[in-house]
Motif scaffolding. Structure first.
Motif, PDB file in Angstrom:
ATOM      1  N   LEU A  77       0.818  -1.219   0.000  1.00 16.03           N
ATOM      2  CA  LEU A  77       0.000   0.000   0.000  1.00 16.03           C
ATOM      3  C   LEU A  77       0.846   1.261   0.000  1.00 16.03           C
ATOM      4  CD1 LEU A  77      -2.847  -0.863   2.533  1.00 16.03           C
ATOM      5  CD2 LEU A  77      -3.084  -0.457   0.076  1.00 16.03           C
ATOM      6  N   HIS A  78       2.086   1.150   0.440  1.00 13.71           N
ATOM      7  CA  HIS A  78       2.947   2.326   0.576  1.00 13.71           C
ATOM      8  C   HIS A  78       4.301   2.036  -0.066  1.00 13.71           C
ATOM      9  CE1 HIS A  78      -0.060   3.569   3.480  1.00 13.71           C
ATOM     10  NE2 HIS A  78       0.165   2.473   4.184  1.00 13.71           N
ATOM     11  N   GLY A  79       4.905   3.081  -0.636  1.00 15.15           N
ATOM     12  CA  GLY A  79       6.219   2.931  -1.232  1.00 15.15           C
ATOM     13  C   GLY A  79       6.425   3.907  -2.361  1.00 15.15           C
ATOM     14  N   ASN A  80       7.612   3.851  -2.951  1.00 15.62           N
ATOM     15  CA  ASN A  80       7.895   4.712  -4.098  1.00 15.62           C
ATOM     16  C   ASN A  80       7.541   3.969  -5.384  1.00 15.62           C
ATOM     17  OD1 ASN A  80       9.997   2.877  -4.517  1.00 15.62           O
ATOM     18  ND2 ASN A  80      11.528   4.212  -3.555  1.00 15.62           N
ATOM     19  N   ALA A  81       7.756   4.633  -6.520  1.00 15.40           N
ATOM     20  CA  ALA A  81       7.367   4.051  -7.801  1.00 15.40           C
ATOM     21  C   ALA A  81       8.074   2.722  -8.055  1.00 15.40           C
ATOM     22  CB  ALA A  81       7.655   5.041  -8.932  1.00 15.40           C
ATOM     23  N   ALA A  82       9.353   2.643  -7.679  1.00 16.84           N
ATOM     24  CA  ALA A  82      10.107   1.407  -7.901  1.00 16.84           C
ATOM     25  C   ALA A  82       9.546   0.259  -7.067  1.00 16.84           C
ATOM     26  CB  ALA A  82      11.581   1.633  -7.572  1.00 16.84           C
ATOM     27  N   ALA A  83       9.151   0.537  -5.835  1.00 20.00           N
ATOM     28  CA  ALA A  83       8.604  -0.510  -4.972  1.00 20.00           C
ATOM     29  C   ALA A  83       7.265  -1.008  -5.496  1.00 20.00           C
ATOM     30  CB  ALA A  83       8.460   0.009  -3.548  1.00 20.00           C
ATOM     31  N   LEU A 263       1.613  13.749   4.472  1.00 16.68           N
ATOM     32  CA  LEU A 263       3.066  13.907   4.377  1.00 16.68           C
ATOM     33  C   LEU A 263       3.731  13.653   5.721  1.00 16.68           C
ATOM     34  CD1 LEU A 263       5.639  14.791   2.859  1.00 16.68           C
ATOM     35  CD2 LEU A 263       5.062  17.153   3.464  1.00 16.68           C
ATOM     36  N   LEU A 264       3.161  14.224   6.775  1.00 19.26           N
ATOM     37  CA  LEU A 264       3.723  14.021   8.103  1.00 19.26           C
ATOM     38  C   LEU A 264       3.652  12.552   8.523  1.00 19.26           C
ATOM     39  CD1 LEU A 264       2.249  17.172   9.903  1.00 19.26           C
ATOM     40  CD2 LEU A 264       4.613  16.819   9.141  1.00 19.26           C
ATOM     41  N   MET A 265       2.564  11.872   8.148  1.00 23.69           N
ATOM     42  CA  MET A 265       2.410  10.464   8.520  1.00 23.69           C
ATOM     43  C   MET A 265       3.369   9.571   7.730  1.00 23.69           C
ATOM     44  SD  MET A 265      -1.735  10.304   8.991  1.00 23.69           S
ATOM     45  CE  MET A 265      -1.834   8.742   9.835  1.00 23.69           C
ATOM     46  N   MET A 274      -0.821   6.430   6.551  1.00 23.95           N
ATOM     47  CA  MET A 274      -1.445   7.168   5.460  1.00 23.95           C
ATOM     48  C   MET A 274      -0.343   7.822   4.641  1.00 23.95           C
ATOM     49  SD  MET A 274      -4.156   8.458   3.881  1.00 23.95           S
ATOM     50  CE  MET A 274      -5.583   8.341   4.975  1.00 23.95           C
ATOM     51  N   SER A 275      -0.527   7.895   3.331  1.00 22.09           N
ATOM     52  CA  SER A 275       0.450   8.547   2.459  1.00 22.09           C
ATOM     53  C   SER A 275      -0.261   9.438   1.472  1.00 22.09           C
ATOM     54  CB  SER A 275       1.283   7.498   1.704  1.00 22.09           C
ATOM     55  OG  SER A 275       0.483   6.849   0.739  1.00 22.09           O
TER      56      SER A 275
END
Length: 316
Positions: A77-83, A263-265, A274-275
């Motif tokens: 559910l969370h990560g950068n584009a590569a992940a 952003l803070l989370m 949350m992202s």
């Protein structure tokens, strides 16, 4: 069909899938990076745990040998584009090659509501774009081979061990108010047991054949009721008994403050709750389009959220 390889089988949904498969008398092979993650399933008859990295294609091919079908539940559910690309696109590419090399005829792939294999770039978040690209990979593989493919697109999944309603219930046990980004986003929550039943049913039944290539079925796995995120958070508080059963006040944040909160989370210590990409996903309602079959097409009458959630949140 006798033996099923289940990727992601130690998680929330995978646990229910494994239990239902075992009840049907099927044998299950469960690859996992750490054997301890499968401790709660090792006692089930017919379950074999393999400690391995599913992203290692050679190891995955060895594990898949001799199996009749495969289930893919791996997602992030969370990560950068590569992940996102690694989990949602590159892994399905490997699965398609392994299915072909090992003559595995059936694959059930769990995607996400809002994914679009035909136009993945139009989705609002990297999560949904990568999910759509992963679907496209498997659709092409089925068209070029004898692969029997079912793609399930669930809405948010609830159940006694979920990290959705339980999370909001825990937060309301601590905080006096609930500032909420994306409060007006709409969801059609689906019970984890219904998603697991859909996977098992998809493994056991045939699907309509295309003019050439393999068979493909896309199913939207949604419950019968639509809620806003704010309504779901309020219910989580009420059902868990927070604030004397009234739940905490939920304050809908404007977009700019919501993105700041996300952003803070993202950078807060501990697991990401949350992202900003999550918020981007909520730009489109997470409800059934009606353009593809729902759970009813698999003979499943989806359960209502409120009586089930009321019971497990009350116990928790």
């Amino acid at each position: 069909m006798q033996s099923i390889l289940v990727l992601g089988g130690t998680g929330f949904v995978g646990t229910q899938v494994c239990r239902q498969l075992v009840r049907q008398g099927l044998s299950v092979t469960l690859p996992t990076r750490r054997g301890g993650n499968a401790r709660h399933l090792q006692h089930l008859p017919g379950v074999t745990v393999l400690e391995m990295d599913v992203h290692d294609e050679a190891a995955l091919a060895r594990a898949a040998a001799g199996h009749d079908a495969m289930v893919n539940l791996i997602a992030i559910l969370h990560g950068n584009a590569a992940a996102f690309d690694k989990a949602h696109v590159v892994l399905p590419q490997k699965l398609a090659r392994v299915c072909q090399a090992q003559a595995i005829g059936k694959l059930v792939h769990v995607s996400a509501l809002g994914a679009n294999d035909a136009r993945p770039g139009q989705a609002p978040s990297e999560y949904l774009r990568s999910k759509g690209r992963g679907e496209a990979v498997l659709h092409r593989a089925a068209a070029e081979s004898a692969l029997d493919l079912t793609v399930l697109r669930p809405s948010v999944i609830f159940g006694a061990q979920d990290q959705f309603l339980n999370l909001f219930a825990r937060l309301q046990a601590v905080f006096p108010v609930m500032p909420l980004a994306g409060a007006h986003a709409r969801f059609q929550p689906v019970w984890v047991d219904d998603v697991a039943a859909a996977i098992v049913c998809s493994l056991q039944r045939s699907v309509l054949r295309q003019a050439s290539g393999g068979a493909v079925r896309v199913v939207e796995a949604c419950g019968p009721d639509v809620y806003t995120l704010k309504e779901l958070v309020q219910m989580a508080g009420q059902f868990s008994g927070a604030n004397g059963g009234r739940g905490r006040p939920v304050i809908a944040l404007p977009d700019a403050l919501g993105r700041l909160q996300a952003l803070l989370m993202e950078f807060a210590p501990g697991p990401t709750l949350m992202s900003r990409d999550n918020l981007d996903s909520m730009k489109v309602d997470n409800i059934a389009t009606g353009l593809v079959p729902g759970l009813q097409a698999l003979g499943i009458s989806p359960a209502h959220l409120e009586p089930i959630a009321r019971e497990y949140l009350r116990r928790a």
